[in-house]
Design a protein around this motif. Structure first.
Motif, PDB file in Angstrom:
ATOM      1  N   ILE A   1     -18.883  17.191  14.542  1.00  0.00           N
ATOM      2  CA  ILE A   1     -19.625  15.939  14.686  1.00  0.00           C
ATOM      3  C   ILE A   1     -18.876  15.044  15.666  1.00  0.00           C
ATOM      4  N   GLN A   2     -19.566  14.594  16.690  1.00  0.00           N
ATOM      5  CA  GLN A   2     -18.988  13.711  17.695  1.00  0.00           C
ATOM      6  C   GLN A   2     -19.337  12.248  17.415  1.00  0.00           C
ATOM      7  N   ALA A   3     -20.528  12.023  16.836  1.00  0.00           N
ATOM      8  CA  ALA A   3     -20.975  10.655  16.558  1.00  0.00           C
ATOM      9  C   ALA A   3     -22.073  10.707  15.501  1.00  0.00           C
ATOM     10  N   ALA A   4     -22.276   9.603  14.824  1.00  0.00           N
ATOM     11  CA  ALA A   4     -23.343   9.483  13.837  1.00  0.00           C
ATOM     12  C   ALA A   4     -24.007   8.135  14.023  1.00  0.00           C
ATOM     13  N   GLU A   5     -25.323   8.124  13.802  1.00  0.00           N
ATOM     14  CA  GLU A   5     -26.020   6.841  13.881  1.00  0.00           C
ATOM     15  C   GLU A   5     -27.083   6.801  12.795  1.00  0.00           C
ATOM     16  N   GLY A   6     -27.202   5.657  12.148  1.00  0.00           N
ATOM     17  CA  GLY A   6     -28.104   5.516  11.025  1.00  0.00           C
ATOM     18  C   GLY A   6     -27.347   5.671   9.720  1.00  0.00           C
ATOM     19  N   SER A   7     -28.096   5.759   8.613  1.00  0.00           N
ATOM     20  CA  SER A   7     -27.461   5.925   7.309  1.00  0.00           C
ATOM     21  C   SER A   7     -28.373   6.714   6.390  1.00  0.00           C
TER      22      SER A   7
END
Length: 50
Positions: A15-21
């Motif tokens: 995983i390089q980035a996450a957005e949201g929840s």
């Protein structure tokens, strides 16, 4: 971690980035085989590798 790619096949990546929840989270994952990044929704994440 393991996830299902856009073709529905199991793949491994980082995983390089996450957005949201929650269930709406989208991850930017770098595939370990081809080193390409792809967007993966929470529902396609199979499990975290230790």
């Amino acid at each position: 971690m393991e996830y299902r790619n856009q073709e529905g096949q199991k793949a491994q990546g980082t995983i390089q980035a996450a957005e949201g929840s929650g269930q709406q989270t989208r991850y930017t994952v770098q595939n370990e085989k081809n080193m390409q990044q792809e967007q993966v929704p929470e529902s396609k994440i199979d499990r975290q590798l230790q």
